[in-house]
Design a protein around this motif. Structure first.
Motif, PDB file in Angstrom:
ATOM      1  N   MET A   2    -111.509   2.637 -26.822  1.00 12.05           N
ATOM      2  CA  MET A   2    -110.493   3.206 -27.685  1.00 12.05           C
ATOM      3  C   MET A   2    -110.318   2.313 -28.913  1.00 12.05           C
ATOM      4  O   MET A   2    -110.249   1.098 -28.813  1.00 12.05           O
ATOM      5  CB  MET A   2    -109.173   3.313 -26.920  1.00 12.05           C
ATOM      6  CG  MET A   2    -108.059   3.830 -27.756  1.00 12.05           C
ATOM      7  SD  MET A   2    -106.574   4.005 -26.785  1.00 12.05           S
ATOM      8  CE  MET A   2    -105.446   4.333 -28.086  1.00 12.05           C
ATOM      9  N   VAL A   3    -110.245   2.937 -30.067  1.00  8.71           N
ATOM     10  CA  VAL A   3    -110.042   2.214 -31.318  1.00  8.71           C
ATOM     11  C   VAL A   3    -108.561   1.856 -31.426  1.00  8.71           C
ATOM     12  O   VAL A   3    -107.686   2.694 -31.235  1.00  8.71           O
ATOM     13  CB  VAL A   3    -110.475   3.084 -32.513  1.00  8.71           C
ATOM     14  CG1 VAL A   3    -110.236   2.364 -33.808  1.00  8.71           C
ATOM     15  CG2 VAL A   3    -111.934   3.466 -32.364  1.00  8.71           C
ATOM     16  N   LEU A   4    -108.277   0.605 -31.725  1.00 11.31           N
ATOM     17  CA  LEU A   4    -106.889   0.158 -31.849  1.00 11.31           C
ATOM     18  C   LEU A   4    -106.389   0.395 -33.272  1.00 11.31           C
ATOM     19  O   LEU A   4    -107.158   0.342 -34.230  1.00 11.31           O
ATOM     20  CB  LEU A   4    -106.786  -1.318 -31.484  1.00 11.31           C
ATOM     21  CG  LEU A   4    -107.157  -1.647 -30.036  1.00 11.31           C
ATOM     22  CD1 LEU A   4    -107.165  -3.152 -29.830  1.00 11.31           C
ATOM     23  CD2 LEU A   4    -106.206  -0.978 -29.077  1.00 11.31           C
ATOM     24  N   PRO A   5    -105.083   0.640 -33.432  1.00 12.43           N
ATOM     25  CA  PRO A   5    -104.557   0.933 -34.774  1.00 12.43           C
ATOM     26  C   PRO A   5    -104.644  -0.243 -35.739  1.00 12.43           C
ATOM     27  O   PRO A   5    -104.642  -0.050 -36.947  1.00 12.43           O
ATOM     28  CB  PRO A   5    -103.108   1.337 -34.519  1.00 12.43           C
ATOM     29  CG  PRO A   5    -102.789   0.919 -33.152  1.00 12.43           C
ATOM     30  CD  PRO A   5    -104.063   0.778 -32.410  1.00 12.43           C
ATOM     31  N   HIS A   6    -104.742  -1.478 -35.220  1.00 13.79           N
ATOM     32  CA  HIS A   6    -104.808  -2.602 -36.162  1.00 13.79           C
ATOM     33  C   HIS A   6    -106.116  -2.600 -36.943  1.00 13.79           C
ATOM     34  O   HIS A   6    -106.167  -3.120 -38.044  1.00 13.79           O
ATOM     35  CB  HIS A   6    -104.591  -3.941 -35.438  1.00 13.79           C
ATOM     36  CG  HIS A   6    -105.684  -4.351 -34.526  1.00 13.79           C
ATOM     37  ND1 HIS A   6    -105.711  -4.008 -33.199  1.00 13.79           N
ATOM     38  CD2 HIS A   6    -106.799  -5.073 -34.750  1.00 13.79           C
ATOM     39  CE1 HIS A   6    -106.791  -4.506 -32.638  1.00 13.79           C
ATOM     40  NE2 HIS A   6    -107.477  -5.152 -33.558  1.00 13.79           N
ATOM     41  N   ASP A   7    -107.168  -2.008 -36.398  1.00 12.89           N
ATOM     42  CA  ASP A   7    -108.420  -1.870 -37.147  1.00 12.89           C
ATOM     43  C   ASP A   7    -108.208  -1.003 -38.392  1.00 12.89           C
ATOM     44  O   ASP A   7    -108.646  -1.344 -39.484  1.00 12.89           O
ATOM     45  CB  ASP A   7    -109.515  -1.248 -36.282  1.00 12.89           C
ATOM     46  CG  ASP A   7    -109.974  -2.156 -35.162  1.00 12.89           C
ATOM     47  OD1 ASP A   7    -109.831  -3.387 -35.307  1.00 12.89           O
ATOM     48  OD2 ASP A   7    -110.473  -1.635 -34.157  1.00 12.89           O
ATOM     49  N   LEU A   8    -107.531   0.123 -38.204  1.00 13.74           N
ATOM     50  CA  LEU A   8    -107.260   1.025 -39.326  1.00 13.74           C
ATOM     51  C   LEU A   8    -106.318   0.380 -40.335  1.00 13.74           C
ATOM     52  O   LEU A   8    -106.546   0.469 -41.541  1.00 13.74           O
ATOM     53  CB  LEU A   8    -106.680   2.345 -38.826  1.00 13.74           C
ATOM     54  CG  LEU A   8    -106.347   3.366 -39.915  1.00 13.74           C
ATOM     55  CD1 LEU A   8    -107.614   3.843 -40.603  1.00 13.74           C
ATOM     56  CD2 LEU A   8    -105.584   4.521 -39.339  1.00 13.74           C
ATOM     57  N   CYS A   9    -105.267  -0.287 -39.852  1.00 12.51           N
ATOM     58  CA  CYS A   9    -104.304  -0.930 -40.753  1.00 12.51           C
ATOM     59  C   CYS A   9    -104.991  -1.962 -41.640  1.00 12.51           C
ATOM     60  O   CYS A   9    -104.806  -1.979 -42.857  1.00 12.51           O
ATOM     61  CB  CYS A   9    -103.188  -1.602 -39.957  1.00 12.51           C
ATOM     62  SG  CYS A   9    -102.049  -0.464 -39.174  1.00 12.51           S
ATOM     63  N   SER A  10    -105.807  -2.818 -41.045  1.00 18.05           N
ATOM     64  CA  SER A  10    -106.478  -3.848 -41.845  1.00 18.05           C
ATOM     65  C   SER A  10    -107.539  -3.240 -42.752  1.00 18.05           C
ATOM     66  O   SER A  10    -107.709  -3.686 -43.893  1.00 18.05           O
ATOM     67  CB  SER A  10    -107.094  -4.915 -40.937  1.00 18.05           C
ATOM     68  OG  SER A  10    -108.072  -4.341 -40.105  1.00 18.05           O
ATOM     69  N   HIS A  11    -108.227  -2.196 -42.299  1.00 18.55           N
ATOM     70  CA  HIS A  11    -109.258  -1.549 -43.116  1.00 18.55           C
ATOM     71  C   HIS A  11    -108.639  -0.923 -44.372  1.00 18.55           C
ATOM     72  O   HIS A  11    -109.152  -1.103 -45.479  1.00 18.55           O
ATOM     73  CB  HIS A  11    -109.978  -0.493 -42.282  1.00 18.55           C
ATOM     74  CG  HIS A  11    -111.205   0.051 -42.914  1.00 18.55           C
ATOM     75  ND1 HIS A  11    -112.418  -0.591 -42.854  1.00 18.55           N
ATOM     76  CD2 HIS A  11    -111.413   1.168 -43.638  1.00 18.55           C
ATOM     77  CE1 HIS A  11    -113.319   0.121 -43.510  1.00 18.55           C
ATOM     78  NE2 HIS A  11    -112.725   1.192 -44.000  1.00 18.55           N
ATOM     79  N   VAL A  12    -107.540  -0.203 -44.200  1.00 16.89           N
ATOM     80  CA  VAL A  12    -106.878   0.455 -45.332  1.00 16.89           C
ATOM     81  C   VAL A  12    -106.295  -0.586 -46.292  1.00 16.89           C
ATOM     82  O   VAL A  12    -106.473  -0.504 -47.510  1.00 16.89           O
ATOM     83  CB  VAL A  12    -105.782   1.430 -44.839  1.00 16.89           C
ATOM     84  CG1 VAL A  12    -104.935   1.925 -45.985  1.00 16.89           C
ATOM     85  CG2 VAL A  12    -106.410   2.593 -44.104  1.00 16.89           C
ATOM     86  N   GLN A  13    -105.620  -1.583 -45.752  1.00 21.74           N
ATOM     87  CA  GLN A  13    -105.005  -2.605 -46.602  1.00 21.74           C
ATOM     88  C   GLN A  13    -106.065  -3.394 -47.373  1.00 21.74           C
ATOM     89  O   GLN A  13    -105.909  -3.650 -48.573  1.00 21.74           O
ATOM     90  CB  GLN A  13    -104.165  -3.546 -45.746  1.00 21.74           C
ATOM     91  CG  GLN A  13    -103.383  -4.544 -46.558  1.00 21.74           C
ATOM     92  CD  GLN A  13    -102.393  -5.312 -45.700  1.00 21.74           C
ATOM     93  OE1 GLN A  13    -102.057  -4.910 -44.608  1.00 21.74           O
ATOM     94  NE2 GLN A  13    -101.919  -6.414 -46.224  1.00 21.74           N
ATOM     95  N   ASN A  14    -107.164  -3.760 -46.721  1.00 17.15           N
ATOM     96  CA  ASN A  14    -108.224  -4.496 -47.405  1.00 17.15           C
ATOM     97  C   ASN A  14    -108.906  -3.643 -48.468  1.00 17.15           C
ATOM     98  O   ASN A  14    -109.287  -4.147 -49.528  1.00 17.15           O
ATOM     99  CB  ASN A  14    -109.250  -5.012 -46.406  1.00 17.15           C
ATOM    100  CG  ASN A  14    -108.705  -6.115 -45.533  1.00 17.15           C
ATOM    101  OD1 ASN A  14    -107.722  -6.759 -45.881  1.00 17.15           O
ATOM    102  ND2 ASN A  14    -109.330  -6.321 -44.388  1.00 17.15           N
TER     103      ASN A  14
END
Length: 154
Positions: free
Chosen positions: A1-13
């Motif tokens: 399962m993909v964790l939401p922190h991956d998406l948060c850091s990807h979008v912010q970066n």
């Protein structure tokens, strides 16, 4: 399962690097969070596609591991609309709130040691309701839904 922190850091970066478009793996969670960001005005568009291009037509003809979600990032006066995106609920410490605690969070008061939402800031809530599984915090208050507060964006 993909964790939401991956998406948060990807979008912010991506916003910090001034990218015009990002692509993330196609999961229900990623689609829901990006859709909430789109409805809140942080993104220009959200499209399904493949690894190569944002193409809804080609999306249906590829295997699951090639499916991606493409999001166009929004800038105003050459400054990113989204300045920060952070995780609230962590895998080691999930933050579940009742609808009254979410109401406090949205109205500018602390709830469970979580800082209140400021002007123009949103929080993403995952509820147990199948029809409204992923909602923005203010929508959860209107619908009187309890849930896990996943992340915040401003």
């Amino acid at each position: 399962m993909v964790l939401p922190h991956d998406l948060c850091s990807h979008v912010q970066n991506a916003f910090r690097a001034r990218h015009a478009r990002i692509s993330v793996p196609h999961t229900v969670q990623n689609l829901a969070i990006l859709s909430i960001l789109f409805r809140s005005g942080f993104l220009s568009s959200v499209t399904r596609g493949t690894i190569q291009e944002p193409s809804p037509v080609a999306f249906h003809g590829v295997p699951d591991n090639y499916k991606r979600i493409w999001a166009d990032l929004k800038y105003r006066d050459d400054r990113p609309v989204l300045s920060a995106m952070s995780l609230i609920s962590k895998p080691s410490k999930p933050i579940h709130m009742t609808s009254s605690e979410i109401r406090r969070l949205c109205s500018g008061r602390r709830a469970q040691n979580i800082k209140p939402l400021g002007l123009g800031e949103i929080a993403v809530v995952k509820t147990k309701d199948r029809e409204h599984e992923w909602v923005e915090a203010r929508e959860a208050v209107q619908l009187c839904l309890d849930g896990e507060v996943i992340c915040r964006a401003r």
